[in-house]
Design a protein around this motif. Structure first.
Motif, short mmCIF file in Angstrom:
data_model
loop_
_atom_site.label_atom_id
_atom_site.label_comp_id
_atom_site.label_asym_id
_atom_site.label_seq_id
_atom_site.Cartn_x
_atom_site.Cartn_y
_atom_site.Cartn_z
N SER A 31 121.95 -11.74 36.17
CA SER A 31 123.46 -12.09 36.11
C SER A 31 124.07 -11.90 37.37
CB SER A 31 124.16 -10.87 35.33
OG SER A 31 123.61 -11.05 34.03
N VAL A 32 123.72 -11.12 38.24
CA VAL A 32 123.90 -11.08 39.71
C VAL A 32 123.61 -12.47 40.65
CG1 VAL A 32 123.68 -9.97 41.75
CG2 VAL A 32 123.92 -8.76 39.85
N ILE A 33 122.45 -12.99 40.22
CA ILE A 33 122.06 -14.25 40.87
C ILE A 33 123.06 -15.40 40.27
CG2 ILE A 33 120.34 -15.89 40.98
CD1 ILE A 33 118.22 -13.63 40.90
N PHE A 34 123.13 -15.35 39.04
CA PHE A 34 124.19 -16.44 38.45
C PHE A 34 125.42 -16.10 38.99
CE2 PHE A 34 127.27 -17.98 34.94
CZ PHE A 34 126.63 -19.05 35.06
N TYR A 35 126.17 -15.15 39.20
CA TYR A 35 127.39 -15.03 39.37
C TYR A 35 127.55 -15.33 41.14
CZ TYR A 35 129.63 -13.84 35.29
OH TYR A 35 130.21 -13.66 34.27
N SER A 36 126.32 -14.82 41.81
CA SER A 36 126.49 -15.14 43.27
C SER A 36 126.38 -16.48 43.53
CB SER A 36 125.69 -14.01 43.72
OG SER A 36 124.26 -14.38 43.70
N TRP A 37 125.99 -17.32 42.72
CA TRP A 37 125.67 -18.82 43.09
C TRP A 37 126.96 -19.38 43.28
CZ3 TRP A 37 120.75 -20.92 43.02
CH2 TRP A 37 120.84 -22.25 43.29
N GLY A 38 128.18 -18.69 42.77
CA GLY A 38 129.58 -19.39 42.84
C GLY A 38 130.21 -18.70 43.94
N GLY A 39 129.59 -17.57 44.74
CA GLY A 39 130.35 -17.12 45.95
C GLY A 39 130.03 -15.60 45.88
N ILE A 40 130.24 -15.01 46.80
CA ILE A 40 129.91 -13.48 46.99
C ILE A 40 131.12 -12.63 46.28
CG2 ILE A 40 131.03 -13.24 49.20
CD1 ILE A 40 127.93 -11.80 48.41
N SER A 41 132.19 -13.15 46.03
CA SER A 41 133.24 -12.20 45.39
C SER A 41 132.63 -12.27 44.03
CB SER A 41 134.62 -13.07 45.58
OG SER A 41 134.49 -14.46 44.98
N TYR A 42 132.08 -13.08 43.48
CA TYR A 42 131.79 -12.85 42.22
C TYR A 42 130.73 -11.93 41.87
CZ TYR A 42 134.35 -17.20 41.21
OH TYR A 42 135.42 -18.18 41.07
N CYS A 43 129.88 -11.82 43.01
CA CYS A 43 128.94 -10.92 42.82
C CYS A 43 129.37 -9.42 42.99
CB CYS A 43 127.83 -10.97 44.03
SG CYS A 43 126.48 -10.06 44.27
N ILE A 44 130.33 -9.32 44.06
CA ILE A 44 131.10 -7.86 43.82
C ILE A 44 131.93 -7.43 42.58
CG2 ILE A 44 133.17 -6.70 44.83
CD1 ILE A 44 132.46 -8.48 47.45
N LEU A 45 132.32 -8.68 41.79
CA LEU A 45 133.09 -8.64 40.48
C LEU A 45 132.00 -7.89 39.67
CD1 LEU A 45 135.37 -8.81 38.55
CD2 LEU A 45 134.41 -11.32 38.19
N ILE A 46 130.87 -8.54 39.54
CA ILE A 46 129.60 -8.13 38.74
C ILE A 46 129.30 -6.84 38.65
CG2 ILE A 46 127.65 -8.98 39.65
CD1 ILE A 46 128.13 -9.63 36.22
N PHE A 47 128.98 -6.51 40.27
CA PHE A 47 128.74 -4.90 40.40
C PHE A 47 129.85 -4.12 39.94
CE2 PHE A 47 125.94 -6.64 43.54
CZ PHE A 47 124.57 -6.08 43.11
N ILE A 48 130.98 -4.02 40.39
CA ILE A 48 132.20 -3.52 39.97
C ILE A 48 132.24 -3.23 38.27
CG2 ILE A 48 134.77 -3.13 39.63
CD1 ILE A 48 134.69 -4.07 42.80
N SER A 49 132.33 -4.36 37.51
CA SER A 49 132.12 -4.49 36.22
C SER A 49 130.97 -3.89 35.67
CB SER A 49 132.21 -6.10 35.81
OG SER A 49 132.26 -6.11 34.47
N THR A 50 129.72 -3.90 36.14
CA THR A 50 128.75 -3.20 35.65
C THR A 50 128.89 -1.73 35.70
OG1 THR A 50 127.17 -5.03 36.08
CG2 THR A 50 126.07 -2.74 35.94
#
Length: 92
Positions: A38-57
């Motif tokens: 999931s982190v790899i998938f979201y980070s593909w669109g940009g680092i801001s999505y990676c931060i979102l997935i960590f916070i959401s998790t």
């Protein structure tokens, strides 16, 4: 990366499913595989999505523990709804 892209369909999804299938004996390790995917998938669109997935998790983990311990759902579901709205706003 989007779900209908060739890189997702022919590279990312098959590799994720194969790795997850090999981890089927350990639920905990399988969950970690899906988290990393999931982190790899979201980070593909940009680092801001990676931060979102960590916070959401982290928020989802804490909410799950609170539901398990307290069994009081009112405020917890309110927080969960806010978490879903945050994900919805960033994703779409």
């Amino acid at each position: 990366m989007v779900f209908s892209s060739e890189i997702f369909l022919f590279f990312f999804l098959p590799i994720t499913l194969i790795v997850y299938a090999f981890c089927s004996k350990s639920v905990r390790f399988g969950n970690y595989v899906l988290l990393v995917a999931s982190v790899i998938f979201y980070s593909w669109g940009g680092i801001s999505y990676c931060i979102l997935i960590f916070i959401s998790t982290i928020v989802n983990y804490v909410l799950g523990r609170l539901i398990e311990q307290n069994k009081t759902y009112g405020k917890i579901f309110l927080w969960g709804g806010g978490n879903l709205q945050c994900s919805n706003t960033w994703s779409f």
